[in-house]
Motif scaffolding. Structure first.
Motif: not given
Length: 264
Positions: A125-144
């Protein structure tokens, strides 16, 4: 007659005491575990858990852009720690601030929209979220993380209730310890762990807390939403009422003796 009555009362009192007392061995866990023996259990951690409907997730998206942080964490206070405490410090706050998996298996994120996570592990789920977040924002970190790692302990324990684990794993012994241990009326050989499956069905796993086989049981490591039920022993009612029975027998014997003397 007096002697016969006293003998009968003494015999009944002895039986009550026999049933009302429990040996130390009956209250001991893992009685047959030799010192130094190594047993392999069935380990479980939330890293292996596959997300289900109604699971509640802690999701944190952070970046160097304060506006992005505010977008995904609207309740953030003067700092990161303050924001986390404010959002997730209580169960009600976790319910309101967490991302719940809906009936279709999706979570809904600001800007990003719906993301299907049912059946995925936390790392997936974290990898999937990272892919989607990177489409909109750069250098973001996701914690799940999983917020809904709860379990219920009921039956013959000192403090029955619903408990939460904030670690990646929780054993059956840890769960019972959180409930302040078993009572003197518990049947350690008759414990049941009720577990849900992915399709919302439940099945029962019998456990014997006195036997070393517990450590290798699939129920030793609890999973989210497990229910632990410690059954009472078959003499519980007798033990609880032993003092009342003893008083009644004493009263009856005294009454019979009084009648005997009056009759004489």
């Amino acid at each position: 007659m007096k002697n016969n009555v006293q003998k009968a009362v003494f015999a009944l009192l002895s039986m009550l005491l026999l049933f009302s007392c429990k040996s130390n061995k009956e209250l001991m866990y893992l009685q047959n575990l030799p010192r130094g023996e190594v047993l392999r259990g069935v380990p479980f951690s939330t890293n292996e858990y596959k997300l289900r409907t109604n699971d509640n997730l802690y999701i944190q998206v952070t970046s160097l852009n304060p506006e992005v942080n505010q977008l995904f964490n609207p309740s953030a206070g003067t700092g990161y720690a303050a924001g986390v405490t404010q959002q997730y410090g209580t169960l009600s706050a976790q319910y309101l601030s967490g991302y719940q998996v809906d009936e279709d298996g999706n979570i809904e994120m600001p800007i990003i929209g719906e993301i299907f996570v049912k059946g995925k592990t936390l790392s997936q789920a974290k990898e999937l979220l990272m892919e989607r977040v990177n489409e909109y924002f750069k250098e973001a970190t996701v914690t799940v993380k999983l917020l809904s790692y709860k379990f219920t302990v009921m039956g013959e324990v000192a403090r029955p209730g619903v408990y939460y684990s904030y670690h990646n794993s929780c054993t059956l012994l840890e769960a019972i310890s959180q409930a302040n241990g078993t009572t003197d009326y518990s049947s350690l050989r008759k414990v049941i762990v009720i577990r849900e499956t992915d399709d919302r069905r439940s099945y029962a796993i019998p456990v014997d807390l006195t036997d070393k086989s517990l450590l290798a049981s699939q129920a030793y490591y609890l999973q989210p939403n497990d229910v632990v039920y410690v059954k009472p022993d078959k003499y519980k009612n007798t033990r609880l009422n032993a003092s009342l029975y003893a008083l009644m027998l004493s009263t009856v014997s005294t009454f019979i003796v009084i009648l005997k003397y009056i009759g004489e």
